[in-house]
Design a protein around this motif. Structure first.
Motif, PDB file in Angstrom:
ATOM      1  N   SER A 183     -11.449  -4.788  -2.494  1.00 59.86           N
ATOM      2  CA  SER A 183     -12.106  -3.804  -3.360  1.00 59.86           C
ATOM      3  C   SER A 183     -12.174  -2.415  -2.737  1.00 59.86           C
ATOM      4  CB  SER A 183     -13.520  -4.286  -3.713  1.00 59.86           C
ATOM      5  OG  SER A 183     -14.254  -4.530  -2.526  1.00 59.86           O
ATOM      6  N   ALA A 184     -12.057  -2.351  -1.393  1.00 66.65           N
ATOM      7  CA  ALA A 184     -12.097  -1.052  -0.695  1.00 66.65           C
ATOM      8  C   ALA A 184     -10.700  -0.533  -0.370  1.00 66.65           C
ATOM      9  CB  ALA A 184     -12.922  -1.173   0.584  1.00 66.65           C
ATOM     10  N   ASN A 185      -9.659  -1.128  -0.951  1.00 67.15           N
ATOM     11  CA  ASN A 185      -8.261  -0.745  -0.750  1.00 67.15           C
ATOM     12  C   ASN A 185      -7.763  -1.025   0.662  1.00 67.15           C
ATOM     13  OD1 ASN A 185      -5.831   0.234  -1.917  1.00 67.15           O
ATOM     14  ND2 ASN A 185      -6.078   2.169  -0.811  1.00 67.15           N
ATOM     15  N   HIS A 186      -8.428  -1.964   1.384  1.00 68.09           N
ATOM     16  CA  HIS A 186      -7.903  -2.397   2.674  1.00 68.09           C
ATOM     17  C   HIS A 186      -6.767  -3.391   2.424  1.00 68.09           C
ATOM     18  CE1 HIS A 186     -12.140  -1.358   4.029  1.00 68.09           C
ATOM     19  NE2 HIS A 186     -11.354  -0.578   4.763  1.00 68.09           N
ATOM     20  N   LEU A 187      -5.724  -3.311   3.223  1.00 69.43           N
ATOM     21  CA  LEU A 187      -4.613  -4.256   3.097  1.00 69.43           C
ATOM     22  C   LEU A 187      -5.109  -5.652   3.474  1.00 69.43           C
ATOM     23  CD1 LEU A 187      -1.586  -4.670   2.555  1.00 69.43           C
ATOM     24  CD2 LEU A 187      -1.171  -4.211   4.989  1.00 69.43           C
ATOM     25  N   ALA A 188      -5.030  -6.573   2.528  1.00 70.16           N
ATOM     26  CA  ALA A 188      -5.601  -7.916   2.752  1.00 70.16           C
ATOM     27  C   ALA A 188      -4.544  -9.008   2.820  1.00 70.16           C
ATOM     28  CB  ALA A 188      -6.594  -8.241   1.634  1.00 70.16           C
ATOM     29  N   GLY A 189      -3.370  -8.779   2.210  1.00 72.38           N
ATOM     30  CA  GLY A 189      -2.364  -9.835   2.202  1.00 72.38           C
ATOM     31  C   GLY A 189      -1.116  -9.388   1.485  1.00 72.38           C
ATOM     32  N   ILE A 190      -0.230 -10.347   1.278  1.00 74.83           N
ATOM     33  CA  ILE A 190       1.036 -10.069   0.615  1.00 74.83           C
ATOM     34  C   ILE A 190       1.460 -11.295  -0.188  1.00 74.83           C
ATOM     35  CG2 ILE A 190       2.387 -10.865   2.611  1.00 74.83           C
ATOM     36  CD1 ILE A 190       4.467  -8.763   1.940  1.00 74.83           C
ATOM     37  N   MET A 209      -2.090 -15.774  -1.775  1.00 74.87           N
ATOM     38  CA  MET A 209      -1.403 -14.759  -0.967  1.00 74.87           C
ATOM     39  C   MET A 209      -1.263 -15.217   0.480  1.00 74.87           C
ATOM     40  SD  MET A 209      -4.400 -11.927  -0.320  1.00 74.87           S
ATOM     41  CE  MET A 209      -5.766 -12.288   0.810  1.00 74.87           C
ATOM     42  N   THR A 210      -0.366 -14.563   1.211  1.00 73.88           N
ATOM     43  CA  THR A 210      -0.255 -14.754   2.659  1.00 73.88           C
ATOM     44  C   THR A 210      -1.110 -13.680   3.329  1.00 73.88           C
ATOM     45  OG1 THR A 210       2.001 -15.610   2.459  1.00 73.88           O
ATOM     46  CG2 THR A 210       1.323 -14.786   4.622  1.00 73.88           C
ATOM     47  N   GLU A 211      -2.041 -14.115   4.153  1.00 70.97           N
ATOM     48  CA  GLU A 211      -3.004 -13.162   4.730  1.00 70.97           C
ATOM     49  C   GLU A 211      -2.411 -12.369   5.896  1.00 70.97           C
ATOM     50  OE1 GLU A 211      -6.758 -14.865   5.655  1.00 70.97           O
ATOM     51  OE2 GLU A 211      -7.059 -15.704   3.651  1.00 70.97           O
ATOM     52  N   ARG A 212      -1.512 -12.985   6.641  1.00 72.02           N
ATOM     53  CA  ARG A 212      -0.949 -12.285   7.795  1.00 72.02           C
ATOM     54  C   ARG A 212       0.145 -11.330   7.321  1.00 72.02           C
ATOM     55  NH1 ARG A 212       3.114 -12.409  11.501  1.00 72.02           N
ATOM     56  NH2 ARG A 212       2.546 -11.750  13.627  1.00 72.02           N
ATOM     57  N   VAL A 213      -0.091 -10.031   7.482  1.00 70.23           N
ATOM     58  CA  VAL A 213       0.849  -9.005   7.030  1.00 70.23           C
ATOM     59  C   VAL A 213       1.237  -8.128   8.218  1.00 70.23           C
ATOM     60  CG1 VAL A 213       1.311  -7.193   5.359  1.00 70.23           C
ATOM     61  CG2 VAL A 213      -0.377  -8.958   4.836  1.00 70.23           C
ATOM     62  N   VAL A 214       2.528  -7.935   8.404  1.00 65.17           N
ATOM     63  CA  VAL A 214       3.005  -6.991   9.420  1.00 65.17           C
ATOM     64  C   VAL A 214       3.034  -5.610   8.783  1.00 65.17           C
ATOM     65  CG1 VAL A 214       4.928  -6.338  10.913  1.00 65.17           C
ATOM     66  CG2 VAL A 214       4.386  -8.758  10.554  1.00 65.17           C
ATOM     67  N   GLN A 243      -7.925   3.258   9.159  1.00 61.35           N
ATOM     68  CA  GLN A 243      -8.957   2.336   8.676  1.00 61.35           C
ATOM     69  C   GLN A 243      -8.363   1.159   7.899  1.00 61.35           C
ATOM     70  OE1 GLN A 243     -11.477   5.074   6.441  1.00 61.35           O
ATOM     71  NE2 GLN A 243     -12.953   5.135   8.154  1.00 61.35           N
ATOM     72  N   ASP A 244      -7.050   0.990   8.020  1.00 61.21           N
ATOM     73  CA  ASP A 244      -6.322  -0.113   7.371  1.00 61.21           C
ATOM     74  C   ASP A 244      -6.295  -0.017   5.845  1.00 61.21           C
ATOM     75  OD1 ASP A 244      -5.480  -1.395   9.692  1.00 61.21           O
ATOM     76  OD2 ASP A 244      -7.326  -2.553   9.869  1.00 61.21           O
ATOM     77  N   HIS A 245      -6.450   1.191   5.308  1.00 63.36           N
ATOM     78  CA  HIS A 245      -6.246   1.379   3.874  1.00 63.36           C
ATOM     79  C   HIS A 245      -4.740   1.434   3.603  1.00 63.36           C
ATOM     80  CE1 HIS A 245     -10.351   3.444   4.165  1.00 63.36           C
ATOM     81  NE2 HIS A 245     -10.539   2.354   3.406  1.00 63.36           N
ATOM     82  N   LEU A 246      -4.291   0.790   2.541  1.00 67.68           N
ATOM     83  CA  LEU A 246      -2.889   0.832   2.155  1.00 67.68           C
ATOM     84  C   LEU A 246      -2.591   2.203   1.551  1.00 67.68           C
ATOM     85  CD1 LEU A 246      -0.162  -0.646   1.734  1.00 67.68           C
ATOM     86  CD2 LEU A 246      -1.020  -1.342  -0.515  1.00 67.68           C
ATOM     87  N   VAL A 247      -1.636   2.930   2.160  1.00 71.00           N
ATOM     88  CA  VAL A 247      -1.341   4.285   1.674  1.00 71.00           C
ATOM     89  C   VAL A 247       0.105   4.435   1.191  1.00 71.00           C
ATOM     90  CG1 VAL A 247      -3.104   5.436   3.057  1.00 71.00           C
ATOM     91  CG2 VAL A 247      -0.839   5.041   4.050  1.00 71.00           C
ATOM     92  N   GLY A 248       0.977   3.488   1.519  1.00 73.36           N
ATOM     93  CA  GLY A 248       2.362   3.598   1.070  1.00 73.36           C
ATOM     94  C   GLY A 248       3.213   2.474   1.603  1.00 73.36           C
ATOM     95  N   ILE A 249       4.509   2.551   1.326  1.00 72.94           N
ATOM     96  CA  ILE A 249       5.472   1.582   1.854  1.00 72.94           C
ATOM     97  C   ILE A 249       6.718   2.323   2.324  1.00 72.94           C
ATOM     98  CG2 ILE A 249       4.728  -0.353   0.405  1.00 72.94           C
ATOM     99  CD1 ILE A 249       7.240   0.169  -1.321  1.00 72.94           C
ATOM    100  N   ILE A 250       7.440   1.674   3.226  1.00 74.75           N
ATOM    101  CA  ILE A 250       8.743   2.175   3.673  1.00 74.75           C
ATOM    102  C   ILE A 250       9.764   1.108   3.315  1.00 74.75           C
ATOM    103  CG2 ILE A 250      10.147   2.880   5.639  1.00 74.75           C
ATOM    104  CD1 ILE A 250       7.531   3.722   7.010  1.00 74.75           C
TER     105      ILE A 250
END
Length: 457
Positions: A183-190, A209-214, A243-250
């Motif tokens: 809910s806080a936009n922290h990366l939690a899984g994939i 989901m898979t919790e371990r994310v590289v 702060q581990d917020h998801l901001v983008g992808i490469i």
């Protein structure tokens, strides 16, 4: 169809499109042009005249032009010259419709005056996204990432996620991976698209989901990101802030650009050139970029000249010694450059780990010693046959063995030390390593010559 046949077919299509542009045939042009791949569209765009391009802008929307603009690979001055000939508002809409990371690359290449002209003319949402990306340093994860991503909440059900995905997927660069946030936009899984499709509609995303994310940080160097993508064989890697917020992808295509760019820089530095040289540079611009390296090498070369003058008496007493200076310095330079290339390649690909550095140095030393012995034997036999001077043969062959062994160590250890200190090891360019090995090989050669001087005389 062979490559030659494809080229002939492509040229025929290009000529057809040129004819439609000159005739003003909108329907005919769009029917053929829109059926081409974006890369092919870009290739044709770069071959037509300015007048034909002006007609093309009337035939295509900025969004349609942006699709092939994303794939153009031009120099900074070429982008600026190209955009100067397009209506400012139309150009702004092209840039705004591009993938945001590519749009940022173009805006960073052109003058600040033009950049500040285009941004206010864009859609406000596009301009805001582009401005946010421009705040990140170049050559970092933040500088090459895109914010056009699809993320889903861990508290959604699979059914809700699928419905949401259908709504937002058209705006995303890639949906093969879905990154999950709390809910806080922290990366939690994939979760992969496949896993989402086969999951039960009423299950919660957080349960499947898979919790371990590289992931990578926005400040990580782009070379480190490329290494992670290569090691894990990812199609995309998420980018998070401190702060581990998801901001983008490469994505993988961005990484291919990074690898191409870094390889070009390393090649230029290994050759002792500036890494921003362009084939469109004038002779004066090219000279200005190369002069700093060449002046530095000139001063290093003066050390070699001073050494020759220092051992002038030795050369005067046995003139034949001078004949073998190019052989010894050349072989030392060549072996040193070979070891340098191996070390830099290993560092850039991640093959060289901390535990394997000593092993690599030992291997290169052994290789230099073995090749030195073989070359030393060959040169000894040549000197005996041609000059009948066994003592001279011992001096030259011994110098060759020692110089080639030392050169391999220098070519290996110097880039490893520079990498340890956080300096790009490619700066230890081939010409600098070669010149350094020239100096050391001459010291070894004249030291041995002085030892055996009485026997020579």
């Amino acid at each position: 169809m062979s490559r030659d046949d494809r080229e002939i077919d492509f040229e025929a299509v290009r000529q057809t499109l040129v004819n439609y542009l000159e005739e003003g045939n909108l329907d005919g042009f769009r029917e053929v042009f829109m059926d081409l791949h974006n890369y092919e569209q870009g290739e044709i765009y770069q071959t037509i005249t300015d007048e034909q391009r002006n007609t093309l802008y009337h035939f295509l929307s900025p969004q349609e032009v942006s699709d092939f603009f994303d794939l153009l690979e031009l120099e900074a001055d070429e982008y600026e010259e190209l955009l100067d000939k397009i209506d400012a508002r139309y150009a702004a809409h092209i840039i705004g419709a591009m993938q945001y990371d590519n749009a940022v690359d173009i805006l960073n290449e052109i003058s600040r005056e033009k950049m500040t002209t285009y941004l206010p003319l864009m859609n406000k949402e596009d301009a805001a996204e582009i401005r946010s990306l421009m705040n990140y340093e170049e050559d970092t994860a933040g500088g090459i990432m895109t914010t056009e991503i699809v993320s889903i909440n861990s508290e959604m059900t699979v059914r809700e996620a699928m419905r949401y995905l259908k709504e937002v997927a058209p705006e995303s660069e890639m949906i093969y991976y879905l990154f999950v946030t709390d809910s806080a936009n922290h990366l939690a899984g994939i979760i992969s698209l496949r896993e989402l499709i086969v999951a039960d509609d009423d299950e919660y995303i957080g349960d499947v989901m898979t919790e371990r994310v590289v992931s990578v940080r926005v400040s990580d160097d782009q070379e480190e990101v490329a290494q992670i993508v290569r090691d894990y064989d990812f199609l995309a890697v998420p980018v998070v802030d401190f702060q581990d917020h998801l901001v983008g992808i490469i994505t993988a295509d961005d990484i291919m650009d990074v690898i191409h760019e870094e390889a070009g820089e390393d090649y230029s530095r290994l050759a002792g050139m500036s890494d921003n040289e362009s084939t469109s540079d004038t002779a004066m611009e090219t000279a200005k970029k190369r002069l700093p390296w060449l002046i530095g090498l000139t001063f290093m070369g003066m050390i070699t000249a001073w050494m020759l003058s220092f051992f002038e008496d030795t050369l005067a007493r046995v003139v034949l010694l001078s004949a073998f200076i190019p052989v010894i310095s050349g072989m030392a330079g060549n072996t040193g450059t070979q070891s340098l290339a191996v070390a830099i390649r290993g560092i850039s690909t991640g093959e060289i780990k901390e535990s394997s550095k000593v092993k690599l140095a030992g291997r290169e030393l052994g290789s230099g010693f073995i090749t030195g012995i073989v070359c030393g034997i060959v040169i000894f036999i040549i000197i005996i046959v041609m000059y009948r001077e066994p003592v001279l043969g011992i001096i030259v062959s011994g110098s060759l063995i020692a110089s080639m062994s030392v050169a391999t160590i220098i070519g290996t250890v110097v880039p490893l030390l520079m990498n340890k200190m956080g300096i790009d090891p490619a700066v230890a360019s081939g010409p600098f390593i070669t010149t350094a090995n020239d100096i050391i090989s001459l010291l070894i050669y004249f030291a041995l010559a002085n030892v055996f001087m009485s026997s020579l005389l």
